[in-house]
Design a protein around this motif. Structure first.
Motif, mmCIF file in Angstrom:
data_model
loop_
_atom_site.group_PDB
_atom_site.id
_atom_site.type_symbol
_atom_site.label_atom_id
_atom_site.label_comp_id
_atom_site.label_asym_id
_atom_site.label_seq_id
_atom_site.Cartn_x
_atom_site.Cartn_y
_atom_site.Cartn_z
ATOM 1 N N TYR A 59 3.614 4.091 3.567
ATOM 2 C CA TYR A 59 3.155 2.953 2.818
ATOM 3 C C TYR A 59 3.130 1.731 3.800
ATOM 4 N N TRP A 60 2.806 0.548 3.437
ATOM 5 C CA TRP A 60 2.600 -0.603 4.189
ATOM 6 C C TRP A 60 3.030 -1.717 3.227
ATOM 7 N N ALA A 61 4.097 -2.662 3.593
ATOM 8 C CA ALA A 61 4.547 -3.823 2.849
ATOM 9 C C ALA A 61 4.170 -4.959 3.584
ATOM 10 N N LEU A 66 0.839 -1.248 -0.214
ATOM 11 C CA LEU A 66 -0.052 -0.080 -0.148
ATOM 12 C C LEU A 66 0.936 1.159 0.150
ATOM 13 N N LYS A 67 0.764 2.405 -0.754
ATOM 14 C CA LYS A 67 1.516 3.315 -1.099
ATOM 15 C C LYS A 67 0.677 4.507 -1.067
ATOM 16 N N LEU A 68 1.049 5.457 -0.128
ATOM 17 C CA LEU A 68 0.400 6.948 -0.106
ATOM 18 C C LEU A 68 1.276 7.922 -1.053
ATOM 19 N N LEU A 69 0.557 8.353 -2.014
ATOM 20 C CA LEU A 69 1.502 9.394 -2.869
ATOM 21 C C LEU A 69 1.578 10.607 -2.254
ATOM 22 N N ALA A 87 11.762 -6.695 2.568
ATOM 23 C CA ALA A 87 11.569 -5.758 3.614
ATOM 24 C C ALA A 87 12.384 -4.503 3.450
ATOM 25 N N LEU A 88 13.898 -5.016 2.823
ATOM 26 C CA LEU A 88 14.759 -3.797 2.554
ATOM 27 C C LEU A 88 14.609 -3.189 1.326
ATOM 28 N N ILE A 89 14.109 -4.116 0.159
ATOM 29 C CA ILE A 89 13.881 -3.630 -0.996
ATOM 30 C C ILE A 89 12.732 -2.674 -1.058
ATOM 31 N N PHE A 90 11.693 -3.187 -0.217
ATOM 32 C CA PHE A 90 10.401 -2.302 -0.231
ATOM 33 C C PHE A 90 10.735 -0.846 0.389
ATOM 34 N N ARG A 91 11.530 -1.032 1.461
ATOM 35 C CA ARG A 91 11.747 0.269 2.262
ATOM 36 C C ARG A 91 12.625 1.547 1.472
ATOM 37 N N ARG A 92 13.611 0.730 0.553
ATOM 38 C CA ARG A 92 14.251 1.624 -0.257
ATOM 39 C C ARG A 92 13.505 2.038 -1.246
ATOM 40 N N ASN A 93 12.852 1.374 -1.938
ATOM 41 C CA ASN A 93 12.300 1.445 -3.481
ATOM 42 C C ASN A 93 11.076 2.179 -3.343
ATOM 43 N N GLN A 94 10.236 2.105 -2.410
ATOM 44 C CA GLN A 94 9.025 2.671 -2.175
ATOM 45 C C GLN A 94 8.979 4.172 -2.211
#
Length: 495
Positions: free
Chosen positions: A328-330, A151-154, A365-372
């Protein structure tokens, strides 16, 4: 993708609507159902190979569970809940009768075959029943994931994007995007129509719910974003029993039909906890679009409800504030709640294998945190959810693996690209016919029209597209599949 739009008329009683819905779906998707069965289920407790002991125990479990539910339906307690259970079973009965050419509307008691199309519905339930019933020669790989979700808030909270990648075996890739309009009443004594009478969802042939758990509902929220959390604590299997429980696929359907909010969805869903499938699809996020609308100055609560379930335990919490704080929430196959994490045996896996099994330091977790942080619009969100840059990404490195870069450590896994002769600390990291088999995404604006964008098949943006004829798994049954899986995302709009 195939597409199915199915609607029934509220002029008829609900039982006729439900049975007819099953009849109609099988009539128009018969060929896909046959091919999907041959690709995924034909040998499961079937005529060609079966484990007599396990299959007898499974048949007994299913029949006992169906009989117990029939008793509850007849008792009349919790009429709304059991009314929807009955309608779902009637819909399944219509599907199976239509496929078998034996159409006869049941006027009284009815039954569904334990090893018929019910097996299509059980899906993730079966994986945990296999453990609980001591199936020998189980093929589940330790650490194997079953989805990536975000989930990603713009910026400025002007839009909320919701996306989900299914991870599955490549034989499962005959897919259908479905839209059901089923104006059932909430109960036999009510004239009120269920909140979730319109549903758009990603699904499979012969399956009357999603299986991925990506839904857009008329109740005004999305139920989506499940990923494996797994149970490694064998002591918990004692909580799996055929009575006083409803298998996950049915609890899913009932909650989607009746709930009017994320909190209500969680309350309905956790009733009669079977302890099955949620180990496999353990994240449940109900995203309520009616509350905390993007761009609103006061967001309140109820935008994000998170539920995790293992046998004997369910934990639910509103995580709206955390969503807005982080942006965001991953979700990526690791339990979020500490109690679930500890009880399910994750701590022992961390001690044995390291950070891969942690919540904060897992590769995804690390990829989402960086790339979101790079997500600014729909296109960049799709790019993230289809990403598989495992050959170059340092976060995709695997300690103890040879070669060190691993295709499981990506948002869209491509485990078929791991070398067959490599060295891997646990089974999920090996070469397998398994990976991210799709991508779905919607937004607050799109969801109002039940619209979404979907990509079929494993990712090919940063890696070669999968091709059955050149695959190490070309001998696997894949009826109805194209040879080369190279399809761009498409936008689904309904008339």
């Amino acid at each position: 993708w195939a597409f199915l739009e199915l609607a029934t008329s509220e002029k008829y009683n609900d039982s006729l609507q439900a049975y007819a819905a099953g009849l109609a779906e099988a009539a128009v998707s018969e060929q896909l159902i046959y091919m999907h069965w041959m690709n995924t289920m034909v040998g499961y407790c079937g005529p060609f190979k079966y484990q007599t002991d396990y299959c007898e125990k499974l048949k007994s479990y299913i029949e006992t569970n169906l009989a117990w539910m029939e008793t509850q339906i007849e008792k009349g307690d919790a009429p709304e809940y059991w009314y929807q259970v009955r309608l779902a079973l009637l819909q399944l009965k219509g599907l199976e009768d239509s496929y078998n050419g034996r159409v006869a509307f049941p006027t009284g008691r009815f039954s569904v075959a334990p090893f018929g199309f019910l097996l299509f519905q059980l899906g993730g339930d079966l994986e945990d029943l296999e453990s609980a019933l001591n199936k020998s020669g189980r093929e589940r790989s330790l650490g194997s994931g079953s989805c990536s979700a975000l989930l990603k808030l713009l910026p400025g909270n002007q839009e909320l994007l919701v996306s989900h990648d299914t991870w599955n075996t490549y034989q499962s890739m005959l897919r259908i995007i479905k839209k059901y309009t089923l104006p059932f009443r909430t109960s036999a004594q009510s004239d009120a129509v269920i909140s979730g009478h319109v549903q758009t969802f990603s699904s499979y042939p012969g399956t009357i719910f999603s299986g991925d758990d990506f839904y857009i509902l008329s109740s005004g929220f999305v139920v989506t974003l499940e990923t494996t959390i797994g149970n490694s604590n064998a002591a918990l299997w004692k909580y799996i029993h055929p009575e006083e429980s409803v298998l996950e696929w049915l609890r899913n359907i009932v909650a989607n039909r009746l709930a009017r909010s994320g909190a209500e969805w969680a309350a309905i869903f956790q009733q009669f906890n079977s302890g099955t499938k949620d180990l496999q699809w353990g994240w449940r996020k109900a995203l309520a679009y009616r509350k905390g609308l993007p761009g609103a100055s006061s967001r309140g609560s109820g935008v994000l409800t998170v539920l995790e379930q293992i046998p004997g335990l369910v934990v639910v919490a509103d995580k709206t504030e955390e969503l807005y704080q982080k942006g965001y929430w991953a979700s990526y196959n690791v339990p979020y709640f500490e109690e679930i994490f500890n009880v399910s045996g994750q701590l022992e896996l961390v001690k044995k294998y390291g950070d891969w099994f942690t919540y904060d330091k897992n590769p995804r977790a690390l990829i989402f945190r960086r790339n979101q942080t790079l997500v600014r619009d729909m296109d960049s969100m799709i790019q993230l959810m289809r990403s598989s840059n495992f050959l170059k990404d340092p976060l995709s490195r695997c300690q103890g693996c040879d070669p060190p870069q691993n295709a499981e450590n990506a948002i869209a896994a491509r485990s078929d690209l791991n070398p067959a002769n490599g060295t891997y600390p646990f089974a999920a990291l090996r070469q397998r016919s398994h990976g991210g088999t799709d991508m779905k995404i919607t937004s607050y604006a799109m969801a109002k029209g039940y619209s979404l964008i979907a990509a079929s098949g494993p990712t090919w943006d940063e890696v070669p597209p999968p091709q059955w004829s050149t695959s190490p798994y070309s001998n696997l049954v894949h009826m109805g599949h194209p040879d080369l899986w190279k399809f761009p995302p498409i936008k689904i709009l309904w008339d």
